[in-house]
Design an enzyme around this catalytic site. Structure first.
Site, short mmCIF file in Angstrom:
data_model
loop_
_atom_site.label_atom_id
_atom_site.label_comp_id
_atom_site.label_asym_id
_atom_site.label_seq_id
_atom_site.Cartn_x
_atom_site.Cartn_y
_atom_site.Cartn_z
N ALA A 1 -8.14 -4.93 1.05
CA ALA A 1 -8.10 -6.34 0.63
C ALA A 1 -8.84 -6.52 -0.68
O ALA A 1 -9.62 -5.67 -1.10
CB ALA A 1 -8.74 -7.23 1.69
N ASN A 2 -8.56 -7.64 -1.35
CA ASN A 2 -9.36 -8.08 -2.50
C ASN A 2 -10.49 -8.98 -2.01
O ASN A 2 -10.39 -9.59 -0.95
CB ASN A 2 -8.49 -8.91 -3.44
CG ASN A 2 -7.61 -8.08 -4.33
OD1 ASN A 2 -7.03 -7.10 -3.88
ND2 ASN A 2 -7.50 -8.46 -5.58
N ARG A 3 -11.53 -9.11 -2.82
CA ARG A 3 -12.56 -10.10 -2.54
C ARG A 3 -12.02 -11.48 -2.88
O ARG A 3 -11.61 -11.72 -4.00
CB ARG A 3 -13.77 -9.87 -3.43
CG ARG A 3 -14.62 -8.71 -3.05
CD ARG A 3 -15.89 -8.70 -3.89
NE ARG A 3 -16.45 -7.37 -3.95
CZ ARG A 3 -17.12 -6.78 -2.96
NH1 ARG A 3 -17.32 -7.43 -1.83
NH2 ARG A 3 -17.58 -5.56 -3.09
#
Ligand code: CTP
Ligand code: CA
Length: 226
Positions: free
Chosen positions: A33-35
């Site tokens: 995932a991305n932040r």
């Protein structure tokens, strides 16, 4: 027409917003995932609803409540987000605030992977669809105004200009995430990048960025056909 009399600057408009990260499964219990907290995208959805729009929010996994008065569609992966976005069209205005994972695991494991003490299985990645570019480059059913975000750690304006052209959107909201505090924080410093130039705003709470952005975009689409 007189939008204020009809209940707000975006009365009668359908606004589509993406927010949050996407989760790309590695196996049933792990993901890439991305932040992204979703704070900025969710604040924009709330601000658009407050301006009288019908709002569809397509959200990746976040720990925020669904904004009041907003139809919120919950998704996990980029491909699910694209499908939900396309199902929500047509829209007068589309704002892509999600931090979409650029890659997914090509062959996610159907069962939980075990350590087994042996060699690590390398993850092979494939690129996800670009949701913003897909929508901005539609020949039929393109939203009247398409807004992207660009979180950069360097060369913020140059990269934003390049993204504006490459993706075919009308405006990029660029922000510098190189310092500490923006990711997950409550304030944001943004630059509005269009083919006409750059407008830099002071550092503001994300709710204030949202309401100013909604007011700005309402003016941009005000002249277009209802
Ligand atoms: N975006 C999207 N779908 C993707 C990747 C990005 O809709 N698969 C959207 C984001 O929501 C954002 C804009 O595109 O509005 C820019 O995202 P960004 O990650 O900055 O751009 P990329 O093209 O992925 O470039 P890079 O990550 O290499 O900087
Ligand atoms: Ca990206």
């Amino acid at each position: 027409g007189n939008h204020a009399a009809a209940g707000g600057a975006l009365a009668g408009r359908h606004v589509l917003i993406t927010s949050g990260p996407t989760h790309e499964p590695i196996d049933p219990v792990r993901y890439i995932a991305n932040r992204s907290s979703g704070k900025q995208g969710h604040a924009i959805a709330a601000a658009a609803a407050a301006a009288g729009a019908r709002v569809t929010l397509v959200s990746g996994p976040v720990s925020l409540p669904d904004p009041a008065g907003v139809e919120t569609v919950h998704v996990e992966s980029a491909r699910e987000m694209l499908a939900a976005v396309e199902a929500a069209l047509p829209a007068d205005l589309a704002i892509f605030a999600a931090a979409v994972a650029d890659w997914r695991v090509a062959d996610a494991a159907p069962e939980k992977m075990k350590k087994d003490g042996g060699a690590l299985r390398p993850l092979s990645l494939v690129e996800n669809p670009d949701i913003l570019a897909t929508v901005a480059q539609r020949t039929g059913g393109r939203p009247g105004f398409v807004v992207g975000f660009a979180a950069e750690t360097q060369n913020v304006i140059d990269y934003a200009r390049a993204k504006l052209a490459r993706k075919g959107c009308d405006l990029i909201v660029a922000n510098d995430v190189g310092g500490t505090g923006v990711m997950g924080g409550d304030a944001n410093t943004v630059h509005l990048v269009t083919p006409d130039g750059v407008e830099t705003w002071p550092t503001l709470p994300k709710e204030e960025v949202a309401s100013r952005l909604v007011a700005h975009l309402a003016r941009q689409i005000a002249g277009k056909a209802e």
